[in-house]
Design an enzyme around this catalytic site. Sequence first.
Site, short mmCIF file in Angstrom:
data_model
loop_
_atom_site.label_atom_id
_atom_site.label_comp_id
_atom_site.label_asym_id
_atom_site.label_seq_id
_atom_site.Cartn_x
_atom_site.Cartn_y
_atom_site.Cartn_z
N LYS A 140 0.85 -1.19 0.00
CA LYS A 140 0.00 0.00 0.00
C LYS A 140 0.89 1.24 0.00
CE LYS A 140 -4.39 -1.39 0.44
NZ LYS A 140 -5.49 -0.89 -0.40
N ASP A 220 -8.65 0.17 -10.82
CA ASP A 220 -9.37 -0.44 -9.69
C ASP A 220 -10.65 0.36 -9.46
OD1 ASP A 220 -10.33 -1.43 -7.31
OD2 ASP A 220 -8.56 -0.97 -6.13
N LYS A 242 -12.86 -6.40 -7.62
CA LYS A 242 -13.31 -6.64 -6.25
C LYS A 242 -14.81 -6.92 -6.30
CE LYS A 242 -9.67 -3.78 -4.25
NZ LYS A 242 -9.30 -2.48 -3.65
#
Length: 329
Positions: A140, A220, A242
């Site tokens: 991250k 994303d 996701k």
Amino acid sequence: MAEKSFNLYRYSIPVDSQLILRDRFLKRREGLIVRVSCSRDGWGEIAPLPGFSEETLDQAQEQAIEWLTTWCNASCDAPRVPLDGTYPSVAFGISCAMDEMKGYLQAEGNYHTAPLCYGDPDELYAKLASMEGEKVAKMKVGIYEANRDGLIADMFLEAIPDLQLRLDANRHWSLEKALQFAAKVKLQHRKRIQFLEEPCKTQALSREFAVQTDIAIAWDESVREPNFCLEKEPHLSAVVIKPTLIGSIQRCTELINQAHSLGLKAVISSSIESSLGLSQLARIAQQYTPNVTPGLDTLDLMEYQVLRAWPSSDLPIVDLESEFITKII
């Protein structure tokens, strides 16, 4: 003729006290567990992610009950009740339960994970040494100073010569900050960055970053925007999927097929689901993206597993009788 039935449960599991989502601490992970039955059972998890999902858990619960009631009132051989128009988390959880019940979701899962990079490179190396296939880890970035992030990423790439890194910036950086990050990563190391997810606040700035640095990027957040169109681009290498934030298995497989047709990598990734949801994501990854390491290394953020065990995890498992799970219907 088999009879239909369903149950809905609500779970609330303690999580790591240091977990921060969109600048706020998340102390418990909450979600719904759905069971559907028509000759055989199927299970799924509906778990909107606070700060990321458009729907709240209460909204998801209300909609799930409405959909399941409609489904239950029809015969087993009636046409499939569409999930169009339902919240992404509801569509995903119910589609998992339905596909599991019907035998469409294969049993085998891809439980290889991309471990999160932090701390001592030697500890990460020990994890990677036992991994089969590609040695890939995730880091991250964007929470701390861009210079610091760049130095740490470069340190990992220097220390572990066969490491491939996936980086996730969550659109935190301006172009200037993103370039400060890249300046700290040696040119010879940049090709071992598989992709940097959404480095800048806009797609245009992220593209400009990729052009200037020759670091591959991935979409994303962009995937979940209205009117998003996936296209082949010079520095785009992957799309991160996701399902809890995108929708049904069918919607996700459409994206996967589209990515593959463009020569892009499709990566199934977690939205911090419980072990129930994570294990189903692992099965989806194995079935539809079999040669790609999924991004599912989030279970250790929790203090318990829910109903199903993740292989190799020693976290205790809670069942439907647990104090952490409440029956709704």
